[in-house]
Design a protein around this motif. Structure first.
Motif, mmCIF file in Angstrom:
data_model
loop_
_atom_site.group_PDB
_atom_site.id
_atom_site.type_symbol
_atom_site.label_atom_id
_atom_site.label_comp_id
_atom_site.label_asym_id
_atom_site.label_seq_id
_atom_site.Cartn_x
_atom_site.Cartn_y
_atom_site.Cartn_z
ATOM 1 N N LYS A 248 0.812 -1.216 0.000
ATOM 2 C CA LYS A 248 0.000 0.000 0.000
ATOM 3 C C LYS A 248 0.848 1.270 0.000
ATOM 4 C CE LYS A 248 -4.032 -2.045 2.297
ATOM 5 N NZ LYS A 248 -4.873 -2.052 3.516
ATOM 6 N N SER A 249 2.130 1.131 0.281
ATOM 7 C CA SER A 249 3.026 2.292 0.307
ATOM 8 C C SER A 249 3.417 2.696 -1.097
ATOM 9 C CB SER A 249 4.287 1.961 1.121
ATOM 10 O OG SER A 249 5.142 1.096 0.376
ATOM 11 N N GLU A 250 4.230 3.736 -1.218
ATOM 12 C CA GLU A 250 4.693 4.215 -2.525
ATOM 13 C C GLU A 250 6.015 3.590 -2.939
ATOM 14 O OE1 GLU A 250 4.780 8.455 -2.444
ATOM 15 O OE2 GLU A 250 2.600 8.666 -2.285
ATOM 16 N N HIS A 251 6.539 2.685 -2.134
ATOM 17 C CA HIS A 251 7.818 2.058 -2.451
ATOM 18 C C HIS A 251 7.705 1.163 -3.677
ATOM 19 C CE1 HIS A 251 9.916 3.556 1.004
ATOM 20 N NE2 HIS A 251 9.026 3.038 1.831
ATOM 21 N N LYS A 252 8.781 1.127 -4.461
ATOM 22 C CA LYS A 252 8.884 0.239 -5.609
ATOM 23 C C LYS A 252 9.808 -0.907 -5.218
ATOM 24 C CE LYS A 252 6.513 3.094 -8.185
ATOM 25 N NZ LYS A 252 5.100 2.780 -8.537
ATOM 26 N N PHE A 253 9.282 -2.109 -5.195
ATOM 27 C CA PHE A 253 10.077 -3.251 -4.760
ATOM 28 C C PHE A 253 9.552 -4.509 -5.426
ATOM 29 C CE2 PHE A 253 6.604 -2.564 -1.801
ATOM 30 C CZ PHE A 253 6.028 -3.831 -1.686
ATOM 31 N N ALA A 276 -2.787 -20.534 -5.588
ATOM 32 C CA ALA A 276 -3.623 -20.016 -4.500
ATOM 33 C C ALA A 276 -2.872 -18.984 -3.676
ATOM 34 C CB ALA A 276 -4.094 -21.167 -3.606
ATOM 35 N N VAL A 277 -1.563 -19.191 -3.511
ATOM 36 C CA VAL A 277 -0.752 -18.271 -2.703
ATOM 37 C C VAL A 277 -0.265 -17.086 -3.537
ATOM 38 C CG1 VAL A 277 1.384 -18.021 -1.376
ATOM 39 C CG2 VAL A 277 -0.036 -20.067 -1.089
ATOM 40 N N GLN A 278 0.354 -17.366 -4.686
ATOM 41 C CA GLN A 278 1.030 -16.308 -5.434
ATOM 42 C C GLN A 278 0.094 -15.460 -6.292
ATOM 43 O OE1 GLN A 278 3.794 -15.858 -4.280
ATOM 44 N NE2 GLN A 278 4.358 -17.867 -3.474
ATOM 45 N N THR A 279 -0.990 -16.035 -6.785
ATOM 46 C CA THR A 279 -1.944 -15.267 -7.587
ATOM 47 C C THR A 279 -3.170 -14.872 -6.775
ATOM 48 O OG1 THR A 279 -1.240 -16.222 -9.694
ATOM 49 C CG2 THR A 279 -3.453 -15.301 -9.612
ATOM 50 N N ASP A 280 -3.860 -15.863 -6.200
ATOM 51 C CA ASP A 280 -5.099 -15.557 -5.482
ATOM 52 C C ASP A 280 -4.848 -14.667 -4.268
ATOM 53 O OD1 ASP A 280 -6.155 -17.228 -7.358
ATOM 54 O OD2 ASP A 280 -6.530 -18.909 -6.002
ATOM 55 N N GLN A 285 -5.714 -10.635 -3.831
ATOM 56 C CA GLN A 285 -6.176 -10.130 -2.534
ATOM 57 C C GLN A 285 -5.333 -8.958 -2.027
ATOM 58 O OE1 GLN A 285 -7.113 -13.220 0.346
ATOM 59 N NE2 GLN A 285 -6.698 -11.843 2.064
ATOM 60 N N LEU A 286 -4.016 -9.101 -2.081
ATOM 61 C CA LEU A 286 -3.138 -8.041 -1.563
ATOM 62 C C LEU A 286 -2.809 -6.978 -2.618
ATOM 63 C CD1 LEU A 286 -0.631 -10.043 0.679
ATOM 64 C CD2 LEU A 286 -2.869 -9.094 1.248
ATOM 65 N N LYS A 287 -3.144 -7.245 -3.871
ATOM 66 C CA LYS A 287 -3.003 -6.273 -4.970
ATOM 67 C C LYS A 287 -1.557 -5.942 -5.319
ATOM 68 C CE LYS A 287 -7.489 -5.968 -4.939
ATOM 69 N NZ LYS A 287 -8.272 -6.712 -5.967
ATOM 70 N N PHE A 288 -0.664 -6.910 -5.210
ATOM 71 C CA PHE A 288 0.727 -6.680 -5.602
ATOM 72 C C PHE A 288 0.844 -6.730 -7.115
ATOM 73 C CE2 PHE A 288 5.055 -8.444 -6.481
ATOM 74 C CZ PHE A 288 5.762 -7.309 -6.123
ATOM 75 N N LYS A 289 1.459 -5.704 -7.704
ATOM 76 C CA LYS A 289 1.561 -5.605 -9.157
ATOM 77 C C LYS A 289 2.996 -5.679 -9.662
ATOM 78 C CE LYS A 289 -2.618 -2.752 -9.382
ATOM 79 N NZ LYS A 289 -3.464 -3.924 -9.726
ATOM 80 N N GLY A 290 3.957 -5.818 -8.754
ATOM 81 C CA GLY A 290 5.357 -5.821 -9.157
ATOM 82 C C GLY A 290 5.872 -7.186 -9.552
ATOM 83 N N VAL A 291 7.204 -7.302 -9.636
ATOM 84 C CA VAL A 291 7.853 -8.539 -10.059
ATOM 85 C C VAL A 291 7.942 -9.512 -8.893
ATOM 86 C CG1 VAL A 291 10.024 -9.543 -10.880
ATOM 87 C CG2 VAL A 291 9.164 -7.425 -11.900
ATOM 88 N N LEU A 292 7.631 -10.760 -9.181
ATOM 89 C CA LEU A 292 7.688 -11.821 -8.188
ATOM 90 C C LEU A 292 8.803 -12.791 -8.570
ATOM 91 C CD1 LEU A 292 6.501 -13.294 -5.717
ATOM 92 C CD2 LEU A 292 4.867 -14.402 -7.269
ATOM 93 N N PHE A 293 9.834 -12.879 -7.712
ATOM 94 C CA PHE A 293 10.944 -13.803 -7.909
ATOM 95 C C PHE A 293 10.676 -15.101 -7.152
ATOM 96 C CE2 PHE A 293 12.946 -9.728 -8.659
ATOM 97 C CZ PHE A 293 13.932 -9.967 -9.603
ATOM 98 N N SER A 294 11.069 -16.210 -7.731
ATOM 99 C CA SER A 294 11.063 -17.447 -6.964
ATOM 100 C C SER A 294 12.260 -17.452 -6.028
ATOM 101 C CB SER A 294 11.156 -18.666 -7.886
ATOM 102 O OG SER A 294 12.482 -18.819 -8.384
ATOM 103 N N ASP A 295 12.154 -18.191 -4.931
ATOM 104 C CA ASP A 295 13.373 -18.553 -4.214
ATOM 105 C C ASP A 295 14.084 -19.561 -5.108
ATOM 106 O OD1 ASP A 295 15.318 -18.720 -2.280
ATOM 107 O OD2 ASP A 295 13.948 -19.131 -0.629
#
Length: 374
Positions: A248-253, A276-280, A285-295
């Protein structure tokens, strides 16, 4: 002399071409293979580009999107990997960027404390642990440490740091989080406060921070590097709070997944491989729109339970944007061509939709554009 109708048309065509036909042609759309290369990040051996027999191939032929550097080579149990000295790392990162046909993501795990690839014994600045920072709990001190870390990363040519950790210290005996001081605190508000300062300083120095490990690794009793970490009985919903607040912040991460199994979130797959975890949860739900890296996709928790082909398919379909192969649990110089072919095969068979690759590619390119502008 009188111009015929045809000659007037010809003159117009010449004039039109002189003014517009000579303009640069628009860049050709990337091929599917190029897009796939851009969503991969790998580790490699070598203090210089010349030391590696495959990294140049991966960058030029497969359009590799990112690399990650380590200071220690686990498969050979030696400190002969990528990091030897300040000037050497600067040169290596510079070489990598020059070889790449587009902006390259160059990553490192520099958290501070025990998890520091840039060690004082090799002439790098010392950085304290998240546990130490959380115990002091002083914003000015946190900013000082974060600024020092960020400035060094920038000078070295890194643009991705897999930090800060936002796992809550729910289990202080957790062998890979609490026991080695990687968590700021068990209090989600305190974790968010200090993580936010680090992200702020990273941004000022052209570094994208990657908060980890979603949806929370702090309550685990075992190490996902050597087996599956089941947090079904220990995970708490409060572990989502730092993510909720930072999104919800303005940070880009960016965000990194966790190789943890939580039956309450997905009864079948660990978080990295779970839609269910990474998309749903994370995207919808949390509205993350940035890049998602795998471990690391080669860690034991994934490698031994799923195998390469199934793990790649599940991770991409879960919504992971960048598949990370650290090449530091096992070493495979051909992991890039293998991964590219596996993804192509899954697309051809209909098990992965090409649109999923397009979405991840666009998010990665948006990140790279921001880094270039920064």
């Amino acid at each position: 002399m009188k111009f015929t109708k045809l000659s007037l048309v010809t003159i117009f065509f010449i004039f039109f071409c002189n003014s517009s036909c000579s303009q640069p042609v628009a860049e050709q759309d990337p091929s599917l293979e190029e897009k796939i290369g851009q969503i991969l990040m790998i580790g490699f051996r070598g203090f210089t580009v010349d030391d590696s027999d495959h990294i140049v191939r991966d960058l030029t032929e497969y359009h590799l999107g990112g690399v990650i550097l380590f200071d220690y080579d686990v498969p050979t149990s030696t400190p002969e990997r990528n990091i030897h000295s300040f000037e050497q790392v600067q040169d290596l990162n510079s070489q990598l960027q020059k070889i790449s046909d587009r902006q390259l993501l160059i990553a490192v795990d520099q958290e501070g404390g025990r998890v520091a690839r840039l060690k004082p014994t090799r002439s790098f600045q010392p950085h304290v642990s998240a546990g130490y920072i959380g115990e002091i709990n002083n914003s000015d001190s946190t900013r000082y440490y974060a600024s020092s870390m960020s400035a060094q990363l920038e000078k070295l040519g890194f643009n991705i740091n897999f930090a800060p950790v936002v796992d809550l210290n729910i289990n202080p005996q957790n062998p890979v989080i609490g026991a080695i001081d990687r968590s700021f605190s068990e209090n989600p508000n305190l974790v968010t406060k200090h993580a936010s300062i680090f992200l702020d300083e990273f941004e000022k120095h052209g570094i994208t921070g990657v908060i980890k490990h979603f949806p929370g690794h702090g309550s685990a009793w075992n190490d996902s590097h050597v087996g599956m970490a089941d947090v079904t009985e220990t995970w708490e919903e409060s572990e989502l709070k730092p993510y909720q607040k930072l999104i919800k912040s303005e940070h880009k991460f960016a965000i990194m997944t966790a190789h943890v199994f939580n039956e309450n979130l997905d009864m079948e797959h660990p978080a990295t491989l779970s839609k269910a975890v990474q998309t749903d949860l994370l995207r919808d739900q949390l509205k993350f729109k940035g890049v998602l890296f795998s471990d690391d996709m080669q860690m034991e928790a994934i490698r031994s339970f799923y195998g390469l082909e199934a793990a790649i398919k599940l991770a991409i379909n879960a919504g992971v944007d960048v598949l990370v192969f650290g090449n530091n649990s096992v070493y495979d110089p051909d992991i890039v061509p293998k991964a590219v072919q596996i993804i192509l095969n899954h697309i051809e068979s209909g098990e992965i939709e090409e649109g999923q690759i397009d979405e991840s590619y666009e998010r990665v390119q948006a990140l790279k554009e921001r880094l270039s502008d920064g």
